[in-house]
Scaffold this active site. Structure first.
Site, short mmCIF file in Angstrom:
data_model
loop_
_atom_site.label_atom_id
_atom_site.label_comp_id
_atom_site.label_asym_id
_atom_site.label_seq_id
_atom_site.Cartn_x
_atom_site.Cartn_y
_atom_site.Cartn_z
N HIS A 151 -9.03 17.00 8.64
CA HIS A 151 -8.10 17.02 9.51
C HIS A 151 -9.11 16.92 10.76
CE1 HIS A 151 -4.20 17.55 8.12
NE2 HIS A 151 -4.90 17.91 6.98
N GLU A 193 -8.40 16.67 13.77
CA GLU A 193 -7.84 17.16 15.08
C GLU A 193 -7.78 18.59 14.68
OE1 GLU A 193 -6.54 15.88 12.47
OE2 GLU A 193 -4.38 16.84 11.91
N CYS A 233 -5.27 12.60 6.09
CA CYS A 233 -4.70 13.49 4.98
C CYS A 233 -3.64 12.70 4.34
CB CYS A 233 -4.15 14.80 5.41
SG CYS A 233 -3.79 16.03 3.91
#
Lengths: 296, 243
Positions: B183, B185, B82
């Site tokens: 993202h 994660e 990001c």
């Protein structure tokens, strides 16, 4: 193309998920981290924790639940409830939240939205608005300024919103719907977005917990007035309501609680219904899990 | 031998999920809040959300820009997530601030976006096969939350694009510099797959330790396999780092 999100919401009180009708008559629905992980597996696009604990000691329990959830579910987490300062927001982010919702404190001091957005970026800041339908003359109009006190004047020179004839109007309420502010909900959404809200989480207090469907007029009024995403909340009773929130209400995401907690409708089933109605959603297929397993 | 990751912590956002994900995949994760914490890692991961200006100021104040430059020049890989990806580029239109400037290009708002920020799951489309996206279908949704996206001067560094109104670059690779706008994660199993791919690329690099071989760092920074761009600012000691 951006997919429409389905967001199960966990109202957390003293570390347990609860759900009541219109924020009262609360019933225990389970452990927040456990429920969140289950929803993530079923295809939830995001999990929303709303802390409805008033007491300070409950906050630590919430942060613990956020952290436990973030440790086991690789899914976005939005956390709100009781966030009054940039420091509060930081604590929630450090616990594992991706975005933070502010509500009452932002109504009391709108500059909180600016400050949080400056510090963490607007995409991190969700402004949660609890709105109650009022008769057209109760917000925005000159008459209401006298009756509703100073807050009514806060419609910021937008006498058109709700003041003309039979057009519906909504006012912002706080403290779980118990306290009316006199502020026009649409005008507040516009102001919040201007100040740095990256999303509006819009709850109809009239519909919350009733399963009578979202307030589509409220949704349309807000989603057409702002350029940030709007999340529909309050009143989901079944897949058709979620479909309507997107297609008729212009919602970018749909939030629901009790229909998921009580397993009246599974997340996967709801998303299939949305896909069937032509709404782009993320469908989590079983092979996805195998892919994940081999990735390890 | 497990891969040593320096996870850069500059007070922006949530580090828990990325720590969990990398640990689950077998990496050794060391949070790095100061320059001295960046101890010859195999991989530096720079997460983060928010605006570039404040992020760069916090990185400089902690001496982390210099530490990152030294690590990458020494042969470490870089994964930006990001904002961490946007920092790889030069000027941001958001506040006119400079990023690390290791890849030529700037950062701009997503063109013709119907709504901003761009929040939610959206498909990335791989432009060509790349180890970063190995094992994933051509179109796969990941979780995004941002308003700005990089505009590389060299289109060759783009690995994937995503559409939200207009199309923007959602993954880049230039030598050992990797960046994803989404993202991983937060993107379930497919996200873990991307992170596993990154660790595999680092492991496959054959570096026994983090002390980089001569010349390797420069290759990574200039973008091995991509056109060397005269606009690419080479890392140098940052004069503002002292503040």
């Amino acid at each position: 193309m951006l997919l429409r999100r389905v967001i199960p919401c966990l109202d957390v009180r003293a570390g347990r998920v609860v759900k009541g009708t219109r924020f009262v008559d609360l019933v225990d629905e389970g452990d927040p981290a456990e429920l969140a992980a289950r929803y993530a597996d079923e295809g939830a696009d995001e999990i929303c924790f709303l802390d409805i604990t008033a007491a300070v000691e409950g906050r630590a329990t919430l942060l613990d639940a956020v952290e436990r959830t973030a440790r086991q579910a690789f899914v976005p987490l939005t956390v709100g409830g009781g966030v009054r300062s940039v420091a509060d927001m930081r604590a929630v982010l450090r616990a594992g939240a991706d975005r933070v919702a502010v509500n009452s404190a932002a109504v009391a001091d709108p500059s909180l939205v600016d400050r949080c957005a400056r510090r963490f970026g607007r995409q991190c800041v969700v402004v949660s608005i609890d709105a109650r339908r009022v008769s057209a003359s109760a917000t925005g109009g000159d008459a209401a300024a006298g009756a509703g006190g100073a807050a009514a004047a806060d419609a910021r020179g937008r006498p058109g919103s709700g003041a003309d004839g039979d057009a519906p109007a909504w006012q912002v309420v706080v403290r779980g719907g118990r306290v009316a502010t006199g502020r026009d909900a649409v005008a507040w959404a516009v102001e919040a977005a201007e100040r740095g809200a990256g999303e509006i989480l819009l709850t109809s207090i009239d519909r919350d917990g009733t399963r009578a469907g979202y307030d589509l007029e409220l949704l349309r009024a807000v989603s057409s007035a702002v350029r940030v995403p709007v999340v529909a909340s309050g009143g989901a009773g079944g897949p058709a309501d979620l479909v309507a929130a997107v297609l008729d209400g212009g919602a970018d995401a749909v939030l629901a609680a009790s229909i998921f907690h009580r397993e009246l409708h599974g997340i996967a089933a709801v998303k299939r219904a949305m896909a069937g109605a032509g709404i782009p959603v993320r469908l989590v297929e079983p092979w996805d899990h195998q892919g994940g397993a081999t990735a390890r | 031998m497990s891969i040593s990751v320096a996870l850069v912590d500059y007070g922006a956002g949530n580090l828990l999920s990325i720590t969990q994900a990398l640990t689950l995949l077998g990496a050794e994760v060391h949070p790095a809040a100061r320059a001295s914490d960046v101890d010859r890692p195999d991989l530096v991961v720079v997460p983060g959300v928010g605006a570039q200006g404040p992020a760069m100021r916090r990185l400089r104040r902690a001496g982390l820009t210099g530490a990152l430059e030294r690590a990458v020049a020494g042969g470490a890989w870089y994964l930006g997530i990001c904002l961490g990806m946007q920092l790889l580029f030069e000027r941001s239109e958001e506040d006119g601030s400079d990023g690390l400037g290791w890849i030529a290009g700037g950062t701009r708002p997503i063109p013709e976006a119907p709504r901003l920020p761009h929040v939610g799951w959206n498909e990335i489309e791989a432009l060509s096969p790349h180890p970063l996206l190995r094992g994933l279908p051509q179109h796969v949704p990941f979780y995004f939350v941002h308003s700005y996206a990089p505009v590389p001067a060299d289109p060759g560094v783009a690995v994937a694009t995503t559409q939200h109104g207009g199309r923007f670059v959602s993954a880049v690779a230039s030598g050992r510099l990797l960046g994803v706008q989404f993202h991983p994660e937060k993107s379930g199993h497919d996200g873990l797959r991307v992170l596993a791919n990154v660790l595999a690329m680092v492991a496959g690099d054959g570096r026994g330790s983090a002390s980089g071989l001569p010349g390797r760092g420069a290759a990574g920074l200039a973008g091995a396999g991509t056109r060397a761009d005269p606009g690419c600012r080479r890392p140098a000691v940052d004069p503002e780092e002292a503040d």
